[in-house]
Design an enzyme around this catalytic site. Structure first.
Site, mmCIF file in Angstrom:
data_model
loop_
_atom_site.group_PDB
_atom_site.id
_atom_site.type_symbol
_atom_site.label_atom_id
_atom_site.label_comp_id
_atom_site.label_asym_id
_atom_site.label_seq_id
_atom_site.Cartn_x
_atom_site.Cartn_y
_atom_site.Cartn_z
ATOM 1 N N GLY A 11 53.602 45.951 36.710
ATOM 2 C CA GLY A 11 53.292 47.625 37.057
ATOM 3 C C GLY A 11 53.535 47.989 38.679
ATOM 4 N N ARG A 72 58.929 44.152 32.735
ATOM 5 C CA ARG A 72 58.209 42.591 32.246
ATOM 6 C C ARG A 72 59.235 41.651 31.496
ATOM 7 N NH1 ARG A 72 52.849 44.061 33.808
ATOM 8 N NH2 ARG A 72 52.285 46.076 33.836
ATOM 9 N N ASP A 103 49.579 39.240 39.193
ATOM 10 C CA ASP A 103 49.091 37.718 38.928
ATOM 11 C C ASP A 103 50.288 37.336 38.118
ATOM 12 O OD1 ASP A 103 48.508 39.204 36.691
ATOM 13 O OD2 ASP A 103 46.519 38.249 36.527
ATOM 14 N N THR A 125 49.547 45.649 43.495
ATOM 15 C CA THR A 125 48.798 46.048 42.295
ATOM 16 C C THR A 125 47.940 47.048 42.685
ATOM 17 O OG1 THR A 125 47.740 45.442 40.246
ATOM 18 C CG2 THR A 125 47.540 43.841 42.438
ATOM 19 N N ASP A 127 45.266 47.348 41.019
ATOM 20 C CA ASP A 127 43.794 47.029 40.534
ATOM 21 C C ASP A 127 43.177 46.278 41.632
ATOM 22 O OD1 ASP A 127 44.281 47.945 37.752
ATOM 23 O OD2 ASP A 127 45.328 46.322 37.275
ATOM 24 N N ASP A 129 43.098 43.006 42.211
ATOM 25 C CA ASP A 129 42.553 42.027 41.458
ATOM 26 C C ASP A 129 43.195 40.828 41.759
ATOM 27 O OD1 ASP A 129 45.010 42.666 40.426
ATOM 28 O OD2 ASP A 129 44.288 42.279 38.323
ATOM 29 N N ARG A 171 41.918 46.919 33.283
ATOM 30 C CA ARG A 171 41.921 46.342 31.970
ATOM 31 C C ARG A 171 40.808 45.058 32.426
ATOM 32 N NH1 ARG A 171 46.663 45.966 30.740
ATOM 33 N NH2 ARG A 171 46.594 48.004 29.708
#
Length: 319
Positions: A11, A72, A103, A125, A127, A129, A171
């Site tokens: 992303g 992707r 990741d 990213t 996120d 994360d 997510r």
């Protein structure tokens, strides 16, 4: 090392361009040729590789998205796909690769390193994360986008005396919801890392309404469930007029904040330094405002954790 490559994968996130710019200019400063791999690992396998000059990355530091595009690739998860990518790199004479992404992108970088091709991961990213770094590139920009939306929605919620459910991205990670909810004064924050009690959410709304509170903001990370469904449940259970806003991909776009531009510049440059030091299989990050790097496999094997104290604080302040 005379030639390195750089790609963005997964992303997109605001600040990726700033990271690409840093990689290119840091490398050229050290008399290293830089090649951009377009469309992520998919483009790597098909040989979409182009030499980048100083001017190639001019006027991109302020732009969201990624100049190198992203995609992707399921094929690259196979050994055959990975070897195909390495063949393309060897054709051009590239000796090391900087991978900017999340990741999934890191896993690709780790596999290439295992095949003997040194890679360094840069956390890009929204996120936030990726373990091993306090912040990822794009998180601050996405966070500010969400906060701006919350502020605007609260104006309407106040005017119409409504309850609003705002669904944000995340997510598997609740950082956007948690940070934005705390900064935006949300009454309830629901994130994937913490179990929630719907009855408790409803009781909190009812208590607020009973003491004269006219509106409420509830932040829901997409990994918890559908904001639309939460809105229906709340309205049915409380009889309070409820509206839902799903922010979606607006959170990924936009000009990166100063924080993300500086972070991306520092991390991109450090990635080049590691390759010049002969180090592959590393992931760069920032912890307590100091640049760090970790074994990329170690990073991948760590679970993402939220700041539990911050989550508790958000509950205490929303009584």
């Amino acid at each position: 090392m005379k030639k390195i490559g750089v790609l963005t994968s997964g992303g997109d996130s605001p600040g990726m361009n700033a990271a690409v710019r840093a990689v290119v200019r840091k490398a050229i400063y050290h008399n290293i040729e830089v090649y951009g791999i377009y469309q992520g690992y998919s483009g790597l396998m098909s040989g979409q590789i182009k030499k980048l000059e100083l001017g190639s990355v001019g006027d991109i530091i302020h732009r969201g998205g990624t100049k190198l595009y992203t995609a992707r690739s399921e094929e690259f998860k196979t050994v055959e796909g990975q070897k195909k990518g390495i063949e393309q790199l060897k054709k051009v004479g590239i000796e090391g690769l900087v991978v900017i992404g999340g990741d999934g992108s890191y896993r690709g970088a780790q596999k290439l390193t295992e095949h003997g091709f040194p890679c360094v991961g840069v956390p890009g990213t929204i996120d936030n994360d990726i373990p091993g770094t306090d912040f990822t590139i794009g998180f601050d920009t996405a966070l500010n986008t969400v906060i701006d939306a919350i502020d605007k929605i609260r104006d309407t919620a106040t005017s119409h005396e409504r309850t609003y459910v705002i669904e944000v991205m995340g997510r598997h990670a609740g950082d956007i919801a948690l940070w934005a909810g705390l900064a935006g004064g949300a009454e309830t924050i629901l994130i994937p890392e913490v179990d929630y009690d719907m009855d408790e959410v409803l009781q909190r709304l009812k208590r607020g309404h009973e003491r004269g509170k006219k509106h409420s903001i509830i932040i829901v990370a997409e990994g918890v469930g559908s904001g639309v469904e939460f809105g229906k449940k709340i309205e049915e259970a409380t009889q309070l007029e409820t509206r839902v806003s799903v922010l979606g991909h607006i959170q990924r776009g936009g000009s990166p904040t100063a924080f993300d531009r500086v972070l991306a510049s520092r991390l991109g440059a450090r990635a080049v330094e590691l390759l010049l030091e002969g180090k592959g299989g590393r992931a760069v990050g920032i912890q307590k405002n100091e640049l760090v790097d970790h074994d990329i496999l170690e990073v991948l094997n760590q679970p993402h954790k939220i700041d539990e104290n911050m989550y508790l604080l958000s509950q205490e302040l929303s009584i």
